[in-house]
Design an enzyme around this catalytic site. Structure first.
Site, short mmCIF file in Angstrom:
data_model
loop_
_atom_site.label_atom_id
_atom_site.label_comp_id
_atom_site.label_asym_id
_atom_site.label_seq_id
_atom_site.Cartn_x
_atom_site.Cartn_y
_atom_site.Cartn_z
NE ARG A 24 -3.97 -1.91 2.41
CZ ARG A 24 -4.52 -2.27 3.56
NH1 ARG A 24 -4.25 -1.62 4.66
NH2 ARG A 24 -5.35 -3.30 3.59
NE ARG B 53 -5.24 3.19 3.24
CZ ARG B 53 -6.02 2.39 3.93
NH1 ARG B 53 -7.32 2.58 3.91
NH2 ARG B 53 -5.51 1.41 4.64
CG ASP C 162 -9.13 -3.42 -4.59
OD1 ASP C 162 -8.81 -2.77 -3.59
OD2 ASP C 162 -9.93 -4.38 -4.54
CE1 TYR D 94 -13.27 -7.46 1.92
CE2 TYR D 94 -11.52 -8.56 0.70
CZ TYR D 94 -11.92 -7.63 1.64
OH TYR D 94 -11.00 -6.89 2.31
#
Length: 360
Positions: free
Chosen positions: A18, A22, A68, A155
């Site tokens: 990551r 962000r 992703d 998920y």
């Protein structure tokens, strides 16, 4: 790349899971121009720029492709969006044998047929990395990645994130045949997604099994690990011009990573991978003692130390580097992803410390 293949360079290489995204103000500024997360993943210009941002800022030794794990499921037509503050959310959870039977009729080859933007983003990224590498005087590889079948199934069955992944764990026992069909299909879908990245120019591939630690070891070996092994097969089957090969098959280093996997590290290492990613719960020297294979280890600074005082953080980095000497080679990383609120200057300082460190 040398470290992943088992050679130990004088300077320990470092990248962060990551690292693209962000935590960087330049990422937030770019994303503010509009579009959803998945749209950004499928925009070659945006995805490549985001991938390069941490390479320029932190001087890490590899880029990890900005994407992703649910992108291949989007490509084959599933209704999924990444909801801010929550994560991947599916419009229709897949929980019954009938739903799974319908799902697995979708041809995994759609990943290749509809993956032009992914391939274009990878190609554009590798070109930009080559230019950046020329400026730095070193090669800068791109690491591709994909989600492991269990994590994707977790998920899908829940319809979104879950604290305990009880739906997926229950399905393993309530309908073993349906579970087997589901993860076999996911293995081919996500494996094709990883192979697509490698074929387009990625130099290595990592399989993320973020939720594997939720499964007990016996269930993991029986109902999870075979599908993870199968997910690597599309990459192993590639024959790529100009890529080193073993028996005619592309020699692309493969990394297996999971969270909370201390009890199953030996199993994760057993499926022919080159490197094992270890989360922050198990010291690297302890991890090495638990596995039979002589693999490169990747990791594993606790991300919490990024928020600690400088002295505590630097001591933590040093401890990870020392524990990493137990392995044939070590790729420094966090024990999970970069937290959103991380000070980018702290990450840059970690890179500097790792690069200055030398094996005793």
């Amino acid at each position: 790349m040398r470290a992943l293949r088992g050679d130990r360079p004088e300077v320990t290489p470092v990248w962060f899971m990551r690292q693209a995204g962000r935590s960087l103000p330049e990422y937030r500024a770019l994303r503010a121009t509009g579009g959803t997360m998945l749209e950004a993943c499928l925009d070659p210009a945006m995805a490549s720029e985001i991938t390069l941002q941490p390479v320029r800022r932190h001087q890490v030794d590899a880029a990890v492709f900005f994407s992703d794990i649910v992108v291949p499921l989007k490509l084959v037509g599933l209704g999924v969006e990444i909801v801010a503050g929550r994560g991947p959310v599916f419009s229709e959870p897949v929980r019954t044998a009938a739903q799974i039977a319908d799902l697995v009729r979708i041809d995994p080859a759609l990943v290749d047929e509809r993956g032009e933007q992914v391939a274009a983003a990878v190609a554009r990224t590798t070109e930009m990395l080559a230019e950046e590498g020329e400026r730095r005087g070193e090669a800068l590889p791109l690491i591709g990645f994909a989600g492991a079948p269990f994590t994707l199934a977790a998920y899908l069955v829940e319809g979104g994130p879950s604290k305990d992944h009880l739906g997926a764990r229950s399905l393993i026992h309530s309908d073993p045949a349906a579970w087997s069909d589901l993860v076999a299909w996911l293995a081919e879908v996500t494996g094709r997604f990883l192979a697509l990245q490698v074929r387009a120019g990625a130099s290595a591939g990592q399989l993320f099994d973020s939720w594997a630690g939720a499964v007990n070891p016996e269930d993991y070996r029986r109902a999870v690990l075979p599908a993870s092994a199968a997910a690597f097969e599309p990459v192993r089957a590639l024959e790529i011009a100009g890529v080193p090969s073993v028996s005619g098959v592309a020699d692309v280093p493969l990394i297996h990573f999971g969270v909370g996997t201390g009890e199953i590290l030996a199993d994760m290492a057993s499926i022919g991978v080159d490197a094992l990613g270890v989360d922050y719960r198990v010291p690297l020297d302890v991890a090495r003692a638990r596995i039979a294979e002589d693999l490169t280890l990747q990791g594993n600074l606790d991300p919490a130390l990024l928020f600690a005082p400088d002295g505590a953080r630097r001591a933590g980095v040093d401890a990870v580097l020392r524990a990493g000497t137990a392995a044939r080679a070590h790729v420094f990383n966090l024990g999970h992803g970069v937290p959103m609120d991380t000070d980018p200057d702290v990450l840059t300082d970690v890179v500097r410390q790792v690069h200055e460190w030398r094996m005793p």
